[in-house]
Design a protein around this motif. Sequence first.
Motif, PDB file in Angstrom:
ATOM      1  N   GLY A  99       0.816  -1.151   0.040  1.00 24.27           N
ATOM      2  CA  GLY A  99       0.209  -0.153  -0.227  1.00 24.27           C
ATOM      3  C   GLY A  99       0.963   1.326   0.030  1.00 24.27           C
ATOM      4  O   GLY A  99       1.907   1.238  -0.015  1.00 24.27           O
ATOM      5  N   PRO A 100       0.083   2.357  -0.009  1.00 25.68           N
ATOM      6  CA  PRO A 100       0.984   3.837  -0.083  1.00 25.68           C
ATOM      7  C   PRO A 100       1.135   4.069   1.390  1.00 25.68           C
ATOM      8  O   PRO A 100       0.621   3.738   2.478  1.00 25.68           O
ATOM      9  N   ALA A 101       1.829   5.158   1.500  1.00 22.35           N
ATOM     10  CA  ALA A 101       2.232   5.858   2.491  1.00 22.35           C
ATOM     11  C   ALA A 101       1.752   7.486   2.268  1.00 22.35           C
ATOM     12  O   ALA A 101       2.247   7.754   1.151  1.00 22.35           O
ATOM     13  N   PHE A 102       1.582   8.204   3.244  1.00 14.63           N
ATOM     14  CA  PHE A 102       1.137   9.608   2.997  1.00 14.63           C
ATOM     15  C   PHE A 102       0.387   9.765   1.646  1.00 14.63           C
ATOM     16  O   PHE A 102       0.654  10.496   0.795  1.00 14.63           O
ATOM     17  N   ALA A 103      -0.618   8.902   1.592  1.00 14.00           N
ATOM     18  CA  ALA A 103      -1.469   8.785   0.519  1.00 14.00           C
ATOM     19  C   ALA A 103      -1.129   8.352  -0.733  1.00 14.00           C
ATOM     20  O   ALA A 103      -1.534   7.749  -1.608  1.00 14.00           O
ATOM     21  N   ARG A 104       0.026   8.926  -1.278  1.00 11.15           N
ATOM     22  CA  ARG A 104       0.454   8.664  -2.619  1.00 11.15           C
ATOM     23  C   ARG A 104       2.064   8.438  -2.676  1.00 11.15           C
ATOM     24  O   ARG A 104       2.824   8.413  -3.734  1.00 11.15           O
ATOM     25  N   TRP A 105       2.809   8.264  -1.533  1.00  5.84           N
ATOM     26  CA  TRP A 105       3.988   7.588  -1.694  1.00  5.84           C
ATOM     27  C   TRP A 105       3.977   6.036  -2.068  1.00  5.84           C
ATOM     28  O   TRP A 105       3.228   5.427  -1.405  1.00  5.84           O
ATOM     29  N   TRP A 106       4.911   5.499  -2.688  1.00  8.50           N
ATOM     30  CA  TRP A 106       4.836   4.070  -2.839  1.00  8.50           C
ATOM     31  C   TRP A 106       6.346   3.362  -2.870  1.00  8.50           C
ATOM     32  O   TRP A 106       7.124   3.997  -2.938  1.00  8.50           O
ATOM     33  N   LEU A 107       6.178   2.047  -2.253  1.00 13.72           N
ATOM     34  CA  LEU A 107       7.470   1.478  -2.170  1.00 13.72           C
ATOM     35  C   LEU A 107       8.466   1.461  -3.489  1.00 13.72           C
ATOM     36  O   LEU A 107       7.864   1.111  -4.510  1.00 13.72           O
ATOM     37  N   TYR A 115       0.510  17.152   3.591  1.00  6.43           N
ATOM     38  CA  TYR A 115       1.689  18.064   3.514  1.00  6.43           C
ATOM     39  C   TYR A 115       2.997  17.417   3.219  1.00  6.43           C
ATOM     40  O   TYR A 115       3.624  17.611   2.261  1.00  6.43           O
ATOM     41  N   ILE A 116       3.088  16.189   4.032  1.00  7.43           N
ATOM     42  CA  ILE A 116       4.440  15.076   3.769  1.00  7.43           C
ATOM     43  C   ILE A 116       4.248  14.616   2.578  1.00  7.43           C
ATOM     44  O   ILE A 116       5.313  14.481   1.723  1.00  7.43           O
ATOM     45  N   GLY A 117       2.977  14.084   2.071  1.00 10.27           N
ATOM     46  CA  GLY A 117       2.592  13.525   0.829  1.00 10.27           C
ATOM     47  C   GLY A 117       2.637  14.216  -0.336  1.00 10.27           C
ATOM     48  O   GLY A 117       2.303  13.637  -1.573  1.00 10.27           O
ATOM     49  N   PHE A 118       3.030  15.672  -0.135  1.00 15.54           N
ATOM     50  CA  PHE A 118       3.110  16.435  -1.328  1.00 15.54           C
ATOM     51  C   PHE A 118       1.693  16.402  -2.238  1.00 15.54           C
ATOM     52  O   PHE A 118       1.621  16.701  -3.468  1.00 15.54           O
ATOM     53  N   GLN A 119       0.654  16.632  -1.539  1.00 20.53           N
ATOM     54  CA  GLN A 119      -0.854  16.527  -2.157  1.00 20.53           C
ATOM     55  C   GLN A 119      -1.290  17.984  -2.086  1.00 20.53           C
ATOM     56  O   GLN A 119      -2.573  18.080  -2.356  1.00 20.53           O
ATOM     57  N   ASN A 120      -0.652  18.884  -1.915  1.00 19.61           N
ATOM     58  CA  ASN A 120      -1.154  20.098  -2.034  1.00 19.61           C
ATOM     59  C   ASN A 120      -0.138  21.190  -2.640  1.00 19.61           C
ATOM     60  O   ASN A 120       1.059  20.772  -2.714  1.00 19.61           O
ATOM     61  N   ILE A 128       7.989  -6.899  17.424  1.00 17.04           N
ATOM     62  CA  ILE A 128       8.005  -5.776  16.248  1.00 17.04           C
ATOM     63  C   ILE A 128       8.131  -4.389  17.191  1.00 17.04           C
ATOM     64  O   ILE A 128       7.443  -4.118  18.013  1.00 17.04           O
ATOM     65  N   TYR A 129       9.155  -3.502  16.476  1.00 15.42           N
ATOM     66  CA  TYR A 129       9.197  -2.033  17.118  1.00 15.42           C
ATOM     67  C   TYR A 129       8.699  -1.070  15.784  1.00 15.42           C
ATOM     68  O   TYR A 129       9.035  -1.334  14.799  1.00 15.42           O
ATOM     69  N   ILE A 130       7.898  -0.172  16.239  1.00 16.35           N
ATOM     70  CA  ILE A 130       7.447   0.877  15.395  1.00 16.35           C
ATOM     71  C   ILE A 130       7.962   2.197  15.906  1.00 16.35           C
ATOM     72  O   ILE A 130       7.568   2.671  16.981  1.00 16.35           O
ATOM     73  N   SER A 131       8.640   2.937  15.108  1.00 13.16           N
ATOM     74  CA  SER A 131       9.383   4.025  15.621  1.00 13.16           C
ATOM     75  C   SER A 131       8.538   5.380  15.555  1.00 13.16           C
ATOM     76  O   SER A 131       8.421   6.029  16.836  1.00 13.16           O
ATOM     77  N   HIS A 132       7.449   5.501  14.804  1.00 16.54           N
ATOM     78  CA  HIS A 132       6.482   6.572  15.100  1.00 16.54           C
ATOM     79  C   HIS A 132       5.446   6.133  14.154  1.00 16.54           C
ATOM     80  O   HIS A 132       5.210   5.553  13.405  1.00 16.54           O
ATOM     81  N   MET A 133       4.684   7.285  14.125  1.00 18.25           N
ATOM     82  CA  MET A 133       3.194   7.169  13.631  1.00 18.25           C
ATOM     83  C   MET A 133       3.104   7.444  11.941  1.00 18.25           C
ATOM     84  O   MET A 133       2.057   7.390  11.600  1.00 18.25           O
ATOM     85  N   HIS A 134       4.289   8.169  11.516  1.00 19.64           N
ATOM     86  CA  HIS A 134       4.157   8.355  10.243  1.00 19.64           C
ATOM     87  C   HIS A 134       3.917   7.116   9.257  1.00 19.64           C
ATOM     88  O   HIS A 134       4.509   5.953   9.638  1.00 19.64           O
ATOM     89  N   SER A 135       2.939   7.183   8.132  1.00 23.29           N
ATOM     90  CA  SER A 135       2.378   6.114   7.709  1.00 23.29           C
ATOM     91  C   SER A 135       3.686   5.286   6.771  1.00 23.29           C
ATOM     92  O   SER A 135       3.299   4.243   6.122  1.00 23.29           O
TER      93      SER A 135
END
Length: 550
Positions: free
Chosen positions: A164-172, A501-506, A190-197
């Motif tokens: 799936g995507p991160a930040f709506a439109r980032w792809w692996l 904002y991070i996903g460059f959607q604006n 499992i360790y997850i560092s923070h909530m960014h997608s």
Amino acid sequence: MTSQSAKVLFSLDAEAVGSLKDGANFKKNPEDGKCYIIYKDKSIDVLKACKNQCKHQGGLFIKDIEDLDGRTVKCTKHNWKLNVSTMKYVNPPDSFLQDELEVEILDDGGLQLVELSPVDPWLADPREPEELQEGEVKVTYITHACMELQFGETRFMFDPWLKGPAFARWWLLHEPPADAMDRLCSADLIYISHMHSDHLSYPTLKDLAKRRPDVPIYVGDTSRPVFWYLEQSQVPLTNINVVPFGVWQNVNEHLRFMILMDGVHPELDTCLIVEYKENNRDALMFVTRFLEGNFIKNERVKLLNYKSALVKSLEPKIYCPFAGYFVEAHPSDRSIRETNIKNSAENLNARINKVAPDIKTWTPKPGSVLDLGLALRDPTNRAAITDPPANAQIYKDRWDFDLYLNELNGAIGSEIFRHKSWIQFYYSWAGFQNYNLVMRVIETKDNFEPHAGGYDYLVDFLDLSFPTARPGREHFYIEIKNRISVMRSTVLHGRLWDDLYIGFQNHISRDPDIYHHKFWNHFQTELPVSAPDWDELLQQAEMGSSCELM
């Protein structure tokens, strides 16, 4: 054992940061009179800081007139000298290291000096080192920020974004190994560092929860909970452990880990120390994200220089750049992809090899494995790194665009957006006001041209009103063109504005051109945890329609 905490000691605005000179800068906090030293190296765009207090007997430092490059300061008590570029005392040599303060660069160009306490919590409860054997500790790169660490029979997974995507439109960018999901589902922890997608991937966690909902997941105790969205997501993970910062978590007799507060974003991000058998703070590889942003060429060069200088100063035995392997792959994002040119891991490692040839660097491929015991014993041993099979796919060439973008587009026709009152309802829920900023929001198509069925509205955050024209008083103004699907999905689900904002959607324009940290910080970290009650809005709209009929 006391958990780690963070305290802001001193702040400078963007203008004051811009006036810092190369070398040592002496600053005094007018509020409490305490003094600090900020060292600037313009050539590699590095800032370091410490309290203006000698570690010997607490004397104040002054400029060392014998030092021509501004790196050394002298204590007024006993003439001790400190090199603030390395934070090492040079007179007497081989004595102390000065405790550094974290330099947090704010998005508006200002900075804060942050003190983490205790400074080095990992020094608690030291253990006798043991030599690692071949094959005993293996590090497997999966994709982006996802790694698997194998310690004997125990397997530890980090930040799994596998689909799936991160930040709506980032792809692996990289194709995960075929067995990546199996590895995740069978991990011991499992360790997850923070909530960014791109680190907390709900599409990935949804599949994980179907197969193993009780897998132990560990996160730090950030002020914005990492899993704040779990209930709304309806992903039934049942074994999430929120642990205090700076406290060892024992896994077995040989393995322990410690989650640390991030010095730059302590309310949001974390980092991790893993210790197995030996006191390996300088033995295990140092890993860091190498790029997540849009930089012009000049800034990309600065970033390379900064990262390489940072790695050199930390002196890890092995370094691996990660968490920058994404691409704006959708055809409608071509202009974003061509603008958002990234540094490569290869270029960064080449720079590190030049400035610090004794540090082994690793540019990983999906499924490649580092044998830590072999690498530490002989960094030149080629057998320490196993590459994926020759026929393995390294780069992705297809993505499930429709599956995820259709879900985003589904928000466009939600019933709430038939009622213009959603605008006031939403921003009242968001709770940002008493700030002299007027925002215009224009809902757009993917090409950022106005959407025929979209809204175009103003919000005056001074009194949280919704005028039809900009007010006559002096005010800051920001105009944001948001892709309608991402904007409405964000609003509908009460999510943070990271996708926008991070996903460059604006597209954003400002008058004057000033970044409003308080505004963005609120919409990216401080929105309410509970989503808007849209049933209440619809009830209000229905009552309004009934009154009109009467």
